[in-house]
Design a protein around this motif. Structure first.
Motif, PDB file in Angstrom:
ATOM      1  N   ILE A 144       0.940  -1.124  -0.097  1.00  0.00           N
ATOM      2  CA  ILE A 144       0.040  -0.054   0.072  1.00  0.00           C
ATOM      3  C   ILE A 144       1.013   1.196   0.031  1.00  0.00           C
ATOM      4  CG2 ILE A 144      -1.761   1.263   1.467  1.00  0.00           C
ATOM      5  CD1 ILE A 144      -2.818  -0.899  -0.146  1.00  0.00           C
ATOM      6  N   PRO A 145       1.813   1.604   0.967  1.00  0.00           N
ATOM      7  CA  PRO A 145       2.535   2.562   0.873  1.00  0.00           C
ATOM      8  C   PRO A 145       3.466   2.698  -0.414  1.00  0.00           C
ATOM      9  CG  PRO A 145       3.485   1.122   2.670  1.00  0.00           C
ATOM     10  CD  PRO A 145       2.092   0.807   2.192  1.00  0.00           C
ATOM     11  N   VAL A 148       1.029   4.022  -3.164  1.00  0.00           N
ATOM     12  CA  VAL A 148       0.761   5.269  -3.087  1.00  0.00           C
ATOM     13  C   VAL A 148       1.817   6.291  -3.490  1.00  0.00           C
ATOM     14  CG1 VAL A 148       0.378   7.071  -1.050  1.00  0.00           C
ATOM     15  CG2 VAL A 148      -1.034   4.770  -0.932  1.00  0.00           C
ATOM     16  N   ARG A 149       3.044   5.713  -2.890  1.00  0.00           N
ATOM     17  CA  ARG A 149       4.358   6.754  -3.404  1.00  0.00           C
ATOM     18  C   ARG A 149       4.426   6.754  -4.784  1.00  0.00           C
ATOM     19  NH1 ARG A 149       9.517   3.562  -1.774  1.00  0.00           N
ATOM     20  NH2 ARG A 149       8.996   2.224  -3.539  1.00  0.00           N
ATOM     21  N   GLY A 152      -0.209   7.533  -6.086  1.00  0.00           N
ATOM     22  CA  GLY A 152      -1.027   8.456  -5.556  1.00  0.00           C
ATOM     23  C   GLY A 152      -2.186   7.634  -4.856  1.00  0.00           C
ATOM     24  N   PRO A 153      -2.885   8.082  -3.790  1.00  0.00           N
ATOM     25  CA  PRO A 153      -3.674   7.544  -2.875  1.00  0.00           C
ATOM     26  C   PRO A 153      -5.028   7.012  -3.459  1.00  0.00           C
ATOM     27  CG  PRO A 153      -3.466   9.652  -2.292  1.00  0.00           C
ATOM     28  CD  PRO A 153      -2.412   9.669  -3.322  1.00  0.00           C
ATOM     29  N   ALA A 154      -5.626   7.898  -4.480  1.00  0.00           N
ATOM     30  CA  ALA A 154      -6.895   7.571  -4.881  1.00  0.00           C
ATOM     31  C   ALA A 154      -6.901   6.306  -6.182  1.00  0.00           C
ATOM     32  CB  ALA A 154      -7.517   8.806  -5.758  1.00  0.00           C
ATOM     33  N   THR A 156      -4.388   4.103  -5.874  1.00  0.00           N
ATOM     34  CA  THR A 156      -4.179   2.893  -5.113  1.00  0.00           C
ATOM     35  C   THR A 156      -5.160   2.257  -4.638  1.00  0.00           C
ATOM     36  OG1 THR A 156      -1.931   3.796  -4.544  1.00  0.00           O
ATOM     37  CG2 THR A 156      -2.955   1.824  -2.965  1.00  0.00           C
ATOM     38  N   LYS A 157      -6.274   3.185  -4.189  1.00  0.00           N
ATOM     39  CA  LYS A 157      -7.675   2.651  -3.472  1.00  0.00           C
ATOM     40  C   LYS A 157      -8.167   1.834  -4.469  1.00  0.00           C
ATOM     41  CE  LYS A 157      -7.903   6.154   0.342  1.00  0.00           C
ATOM     42  NZ  LYS A 157      -8.875   7.351   0.583  1.00  0.00           N
ATOM     43  N   THR A 216      10.547  10.405   0.093  1.00  0.00           N
ATOM     44  CA  THR A 216       9.514   9.743  -0.061  1.00  0.00           C
ATOM     45  C   THR A 216       9.038   8.863   1.265  1.00  0.00           C
ATOM     46  OG1 THR A 216      10.481   8.117  -1.107  1.00  0.00           O
ATOM     47  CG2 THR A 216       9.308   9.765  -2.402  1.00  0.00           C
ATOM     48  N   GLN A 219       6.846  10.763   3.286  1.00  0.00           N
ATOM     49  CA  GLN A 219       5.628  11.087   2.767  1.00  0.00           C
ATOM     50  C   GLN A 219       4.794   9.761   3.217  1.00  0.00           C
ATOM     51  OE1 GLN A 219       6.674  11.541  -1.260  1.00  0.00           O
ATOM     52  NE2 GLN A 219       6.673  14.005  -0.996  1.00  0.00           N
ATOM     53  N   VAL A 220       5.196   8.560   2.901  1.00  0.00           N
ATOM     54  CA  VAL A 220       4.332   7.349   3.086  1.00  0.00           C
ATOM     55  C   VAL A 220       4.611   6.494   4.042  1.00  0.00           C
ATOM     56  CG1 VAL A 220       4.119   7.252   0.503  1.00  0.00           C
ATOM     57  CG2 VAL A 220       5.819   6.074   1.506  1.00  0.00           C
TER      58      VAL A 220
END
Length: 255
Positions: A144-145, A148-149, A152-154, A156-157, A216, A219-220
């Motif tokens: 997951i991280p 996201v790195r 991006g989060p959206a 990834t979801k 990074t 960040q994550v």
């Protein structure tokens, strides 16, 4: 030296191959442990500048081989569940610049392995899939991280929650890939990128890699992935998740 891997060296460039092409290069517990050992061995060579990570045959990796792991209630289950995270951390900790060479399917844990590399080049006909939720388990191993790195989060979801496959063109536009090339050009593209890095002085290249990684990491928060093994075991023990796994396997057998 390895049962499931092959390591080749040519000057300051090494190639680390997943070497079970007849099984589509699954990430068994043995393979994960061998990847950890190989990363440590490669780090002993201070002259090494680039490590290319690939899969033999028609597929980069079909992902985790869950059948070879202990059952959740068995002794050593948590340590086994944590091996994938330790593998990804070990690959990411290789001092040399790592390049994932991707062809065919890159699935689940195989995608996490690729995400742990610094750079990624794929054949245009490569396909990516994150089927973990369909299997009744969360995406673990620090996946997951790392996603996201990179994307991006959206996104990834979406990709993790829906389990929908995606192609090299989407992976490139999302920023997961550095390059996507015609299948017959894959080796040349990877070799050219490796040569471009290899021709530069080692110190500023290493400084750049470590600087980007440090930024990074803040960040994550990869350190939060220590609990991924517990989530993985919880998914394996949950009755609804067990039903999802059985349904997934049945559907795959029909296709």
């Amino acid at each position: 030296m390895y049962q499931t891997l092959e390591v080749e060296r040519q000057g300051s460039i090494a190639r680390l191959w997943l070497n079970r092409p007849d099984k589509l290069n699954p990430l068994s517990l043995l393979t994960l442990e061998e990847l950890i050992a190989a990363a440590a061995e490669l780090n002993k060579d201070s002259a090494l500048k680039v490590v290319i990570v690939g899969g033999r045959g028609r597929c980069f990796s079909a992902g985790a081989d869950l059948g070879g792991f202990p059952k959740p209630e068995e002794a050593g289950a948590r340590d086994a569940a944590d091996t994938g995270r330790r593998m990804a951390d070990a690959l990411e900790s290789i001092n040399a610049v790592t390049i994932a060479r991707i062809q065919g399917w890159c699935v689940g844990g195989g995608l996490v392995l690729a995400a742990a590399c610094d750079l990624r080049v794929a054949s245009a006909d490569a396909r990516f899939s994150i089927p973990e939720i369909d299997l009744g388990i969360p995406l673990a191993w620090g996946g997951i991280p790392r996603l996201v790195r990179e994307i991006g989060p959206a996104l990834t979801k979406e990709l993790v929650m829906t389990c929908r496959p995606f192609d090299a063109a989407e992976a490139l536009s999302a920023g997961f890939l550095n390059r996507s090339v015609a299948p017959e050009e894959l080796d040349k593209a990877v070799d050219d990128l490796a040569a471009a890095i290899n021709s530069r002085p080692a110190f500023p290249v290493q400084a750049t890699k470590r600087h980007v990684d440090a930024v990074t990491a803040n960040q994550v928060g990869l350190g939060r992935s220590w609990s991924d093994a517990d989530s993985l075991l919880a998914g394996l023990m949950d009755p609804e998740c067990q039903e999802a796994r059985e349904r997934y396997v049945k559907d795959r057998q029909k296709s």
